[in-house]
Scaffold this active site. Structure first.
Site, short mmCIF file in Angstrom:
data_model
loop_
_atom_site.label_atom_id
_atom_site.label_comp_id
_atom_site.label_asym_id
_atom_site.label_seq_id
_atom_site.Cartn_x
_atom_site.Cartn_y
_atom_site.Cartn_z
N LYS A 149 0.83 -1.20 0.00
CA LYS A 149 0.00 0.00 0.00
C LYS A 149 0.87 1.25 0.00
O LYS A 149 1.94 1.28 0.60
CB LYS A 149 -0.91 0.01 1.24
CG LYS A 149 -1.91 1.16 1.28
CD LYS A 149 -2.73 1.14 2.54
CE LYS A 149 -1.96 1.72 3.72
NZ LYS A 149 -1.74 3.18 3.58
N LYS A 154 7.57 0.90 1.79
CA LYS A 154 8.23 -0.03 0.86
C LYS A 154 9.67 0.37 0.57
O LYS A 154 10.57 -0.46 0.58
CB LYS A 154 7.45 -0.11 -0.46
CG LYS A 154 6.08 -0.71 -0.35
CD LYS A 154 5.39 -0.76 -1.70
CE LYS A 154 5.26 0.62 -2.31
NZ LYS A 154 4.45 1.54 -1.47
N LYS A 180 8.22 9.52 -8.65
CA LYS A 180 8.84 10.42 -7.66
C LYS A 180 10.35 10.22 -7.59
O LYS A 180 11.05 11.03 -7.02
CB LYS A 180 8.24 10.19 -6.27
CG LYS A 180 6.75 10.44 -6.17
CD LYS A 180 6.29 10.52 -4.71
CE LYS A 180 6.67 9.31 -3.88
NZ LYS A 180 6.02 8.07 -4.35
N ASP A 267 0.16 0.39 -4.42
CA ASP A 267 -0.51 -0.90 -4.56
C ASP A 267 -1.21 -1.01 -5.90
O ASP A 267 -2.16 -1.76 -6.06
CB ASP A 267 -1.54 -1.10 -3.43
CG ASP A 267 -2.55 0.04 -3.36
OD1 ASP A 267 -2.35 1.03 -4.07
OD2 ASP A 267 -3.51 -0.07 -2.59
#
Length: 434
Positions: A149, A154, A180, A267
């Site tokens: 998510k 992560k 990003k 996700d």
């Protein structure tokens, strides 16, 4: 040469330069055929009786003949020198015959299946740039894709796992798959240029891109790449991932690592951002002990099952990030069986490390009290390097999962009773065992 009124050295150089350019645009075997054919043409131009020397037997950038030295670009392909061709030249046989012997022997004796060395240009003159050299091959490389998510942690988790794998002696490449381009920030300490930006600067001429343009050395020796992405609201992230892998293969960098880790945006499991699963051996899902993260994990598991139909992909397991409890994780795993690789403790230092632009391993050098946190990541690395069998998950239907997870919150009393009953059962088992 006495056969020509115009000295052919310049024309020979042009032929060889054209061969070099064409070979870069072709597969290795086709490129070798092009080099062999152009080599034969060069031999004819430079006159009979001259010995043609393949790249690698003389300093890069020079092809030696008996009467002249012809400058040419350094070749990316390596041919094993043919003793037949060498003997032909030594015996004074006509060069075209020697070249034919060399080409035939190269095919018969074995042309390398891929480039033998990575293209490179001199020392990189800026911070973080990296040179790479041949080490591993694709068959031995473990490829991981990390999903979860959005905002679950992560990238922080990926960077620390990459360091843990490097601490185990592995050569690691982390590829950030997020527009990003901040996946590798905690490894490098700055936002490195993206592959898609570099390709745009080069007008998508892959032959003008060098490893140090896109691969940067991070903390602990981990190499870092940021794929970047299309402009907001336009394009497809999957295309960018494909272009990234294509370029890394062109540079031969995709084959040089023991472990390649894809850190993937959020996700999103559309065909585009599921693209890293096409290249991965294992998927790892970062979650916490909450409703939204596990709901996302279930959807990601569904994409792993779908991709496993056509790719040798398995789910390595879940990673609980910054989690004080794991009761909801355990409840989900009961309904959708899968391994839980590790559950990281709920400590602020993990979140702060992201802000500081440092991994937990780097922070632990000055704060020894954090070393125990590093052991969690090392444990994950050890499980991956052990070659887990993994699973192909069968996701829980959305409505069923929604009821399962929401009931856990809406009826906390029953959840606590279930937990107490489970603990009582474990106690009885232990007593019975004794």
């Amino acid at each position: 040469s006495s056969h020509f009124c115009l000295r052919p050295a310049g024309l020979a150089a042009a032929v060889l330069s054209l061969a070099s350019i064409l070979s870069r645009a072709m597969s290795p075997r086709t490129g070798v055929a092009t080099l062999a054919a152009c080599g034969a043409a060069t031999a004819c131009l430079t006159g009979a009786g001259q010995a043609f020397v393949m790249p690698g037997s003389v300093p890069p950038g020079v092809v030696a003949t008996t009467s002249t030295a012809v400058a040419m670009p350094q070749e990316p392909f390596a041919l094993r020198a043919s003793p037949v061709a060498s003997q032909s030249a030594a015996r004074g046989l006509p060069a075209p015959l020697g070249i034919c012997a060399l080409a035939g022997a190269a095919v018969a004796m074995g042309v390398t299946g891929r480039r033998a060395t990575t293209r490179r240009r001199g020392a990189a003159g800026r911070r973080g740039a990296v040179k790479v050299a041949m080490k591993a091959d694709e068959g031995n490389c473990i490829k991981l894709a990390v999903y979860g998510k959005g905002g679950i942690g992560k990238s922080t988790t990926s960077c620390n796992i990459s360091i843990a794998l490097a601490r185990r002696g592995k050569k690691v490449l982390q590829i950030g798959c997020d527009p990003k381009h901040d996946s590798t920030f905690t490894l490098t300490g700055f936002l490195i240029p993206t592959i898609i930006d570099t390709l745009q600067e080069k007008d998508y001429h892959y032959e003008n891109v060098w490893p140090e343009d896109v691969i940067y050395k991070g903390y602990g020796g981990v190499d870092c790449v940021e794929a970047g992405g299309p402009p907001a609201g336009a394009g497809c992230g999957g295309y960018v991932v494909g272009e990234t892998v294509k370029l890394l293969k062109e540079l031969n960098a995709f084959y040089e690592y023991d472990v390649i880790l894809f850190d993937v945006l959020g996700d999103v499991v559309c065909g585009g951002f599921a693209a890293p699963l096409n290249y991965a051996d294992y998927c790892m899902i970062v979650t916490d002990n909450g409703f939204d993260a596990l709901f996302a994990a279930n959807r990601i598991g569904a994409s792993v099952r779908e991709k496993s139909r056509t790719h040798p992909l398995r789910l390595a397991g879940l990673i609980g990030n910054r989690t004080a409890k794991r009761d909801l994780i355990d409840k989900y795993v009961q309904s959708c069986p899968m391994p839980v690789l590790e559950v990281l403790p709920l400590i602020e230092d993990i979140r702060v490390s992201r802000i500081k632009g440092k991994t937990l391993f780097e922070m632990a050098e000055k704060e020894p009290s954090l070393k125990y946190v590093c052991d969690y990541y090392l444990n994950i690395a050890d499980q991956i390097l052990a070659g887990p069998e993994g699973v192909v998950p069968r996701e829980v239907p959305d409505r069923e999962l929604f009821s399962l997870l929401s009931d856990f919150y809406l009826t906390p009393g029953e959840a606590q009773l279930d937990e107490a009953a489970s603990e009582a059962t474990e106690t009885i088992d232990e007593v019975s065992f004794v």
